[in-house]
Design an enzyme around this catalytic site. Structure first.
Site, PDB file in Angstrom:
ATOM      1  N   ASN A 244       0.873  -1.180   0.000  1.00  0.00           N
ATOM      2  CA  ASN A 244       0.000   0.000   0.000  1.00  0.00           C
ATOM      3  C   ASN A 244       0.903   1.222   0.000  1.00  0.00           C
ATOM      4  OD1 ASN A 244      -1.796   2.046   0.507  1.00  0.00           O
ATOM      5  ND2 ASN A 244      -2.238   1.438   2.626  1.00  0.00           N
TER       6      ASN A 244
ATOM      7  N   LYS B  20       0.048   4.224  -0.267  1.00  0.00           N
ATOM      8  CA  LYS B  20      -0.628   5.381   0.342  1.00  0.00           C
ATOM      9  C   LYS B  20      -0.422   6.625  -0.552  1.00  0.00           C
ATOM     10  CE  LYS B  20       0.266   3.366   4.835  1.00  0.00           C
ATOM     11  NZ  LYS B  20       0.236   3.539   6.271  1.00  0.00           N
TER      12      LYS B  20
ATOM     13  N   GLU C  61      -6.691   4.590   8.034  1.00  0.00           N
ATOM     14  CA  GLU C  61      -6.448   6.006   7.731  1.00  0.00           C
ATOM     15  C   GLU C  61      -7.667   6.630   7.062  1.00  0.00           C
ATOM     16  OE1 GLU C  61      -2.725   5.404   5.729  1.00  0.00           O
ATOM     17  OE2 GLU C  61      -1.789   4.939   7.653  1.00  0.00           O
TER      18      GLU C  61
HETATM   19  C1  PEP Z   1      -0.659   0.038   6.093  1.00  0.00           C
HETATM   20  O1  PEP Z   1      -0.771   1.220   5.894  1.00  0.00           O
HETATM   21  O2  PEP Z   1      -1.519  -0.724   5.650  1.00  0.00           O
HETATM   22  C2  PEP Z   1       0.487  -0.425   6.866  1.00  0.00           C
HETATM   23  C3  PEP Z   1       0.443  -1.637   7.345  1.00  0.00           C
HETATM   24  O3  PEP Z   1       1.528   0.437   7.037  1.00  0.00           O
HETATM   25  P1  PEP Z   1       2.997   0.090   7.630  1.00  0.00           P
HETATM   26  O4  PEP Z   1       3.444  -1.195   7.015  1.00  0.00           O
HETATM   27  O5  PEP Z   1       3.840   1.250   7.236  1.00  0.00           O
HETATM   28  O6  PEP Z   1       2.836  -0.050   9.120  1.00  0.00           O
END
Ligand code: PEP
Length: 249
Positions: free
Chosen positions: A9, A11, A95
């Site tokens: 992801n 983001k 989020e």
């Molecule tokens: C996510 O945003 O789905 C996530 C798991 O982020 P991170 O791996 O950075 O904790």
């Protein structure tokens, strides 16, 4: 058999220059033995799908609207994601639940739209730190599953990602026992609701500060069928060891 999935992801990260990371991943994974997915920002989806076309690496969106078309400025429909080459869409990420106030009912409506458009919905659930400290983790997860997952799904149209909110981007990871407890609970809930055939075939991912260094031990936990990875999915050099750990699990 449940399929294993390593999902990235990105983001709100990435521009055209980031396509080089996908090229590197493609070169390193000519024939992955697990499913691999990258969900870039919407601006990159079409270009990333083209970059990965003909490879075994799939692409997905990070959200979609519940409606097919209409006056929804700034939103993207599931059919548009599919048209841009996506096979998956992440829905109900914490989020989005926090930043955009998304409710379980909205996530469920989006998931229905995604599945109707031929996409696989990656539905995220997870407790806050306050929820865990109040010993409410399983009731929170149970409520999110009941509220966010639509009826009548086939196993290949659904992925569940367990992402404790307090573990996302923090470097904090639950104990392996805590991960196993939640994953076993999710599996039992899926079997209860959809029957053993479908319930056992839905991949359940763990997400929250997964890295190359902790991936193998997490993938050894019961009912962990892969990972949803944020920060460590942005660079091929960080994501590859996670994919390799999943292949070896
Ligand atoms: C996510 O945003 O789905 C996530 C798991 O982020 P991170 O791996 O950075 O904790």
């Amino acid at each position: 058999m449940v399929r294993k999935l390593a999902a990235g992801n990105w983001k709100m990260n990435g521009t055209g220059a980031s396509l080089a990371e996908a090229e590197a991943l493609r070169a390193a994974l000519p024939a992955p033995t697990v499913d691999v997915l990258i969900c870039p920002p919407a601006t990159l989806l079409s270009r990333l799908s083209d970059t990965l076309s003909g490879s075994a690496i799939a692409t997905g969106g990070q959200d979609c609207h519940a409606a097919e078309t209409g006056a929804h400025t700034g939103d993207i429909s599931a059919a548009m994601l599919a048209d841009a080459g996506a096979s998956h869409v992440i829905l109900g990420h914490s989020e989005r639940r926090t930043d955009h106030g998304e409710t379980d009912a909205e996530v469920r409506a989006k998931a229905k739209a995604a599945i109707a458009a031929g996409l696989t919905a990656v539905i995220c659930v997870g407790e806050t730190l306050a929820g865990r400290e109040a010993a409410n983790t399983l009731s929170i997860i149970g409520g999110q599953l009941a509220g966010s997952v639509p009826d009548l799904v086939s196993a290949d149209r659904l992925v569940i990602a367990y992402e404790p909110v307090w573990a996302i981007g923090t470097g904090k990871v639950p104990t392996l026992h805590q991960i196993g407890e939640v994953h076993d609970f999710i599996r039992a809930e899926l079997e209860k609701r959809f029957g053993v055939g479908v319930g056992r075939a839905v991949p359940i991912l763990y997400g929250g500060s997964v890295k190359g260094a902790n991936a193998a031990e997490i993938f050894a936990v019961s009912n962990v069928n892969g990972a949803l990875v944020g920060g460590a999915s942005l660079r091929a050099v960080d994501f590859l060891p996670i994919v390799e750990a999943l292949q070896a699990s």
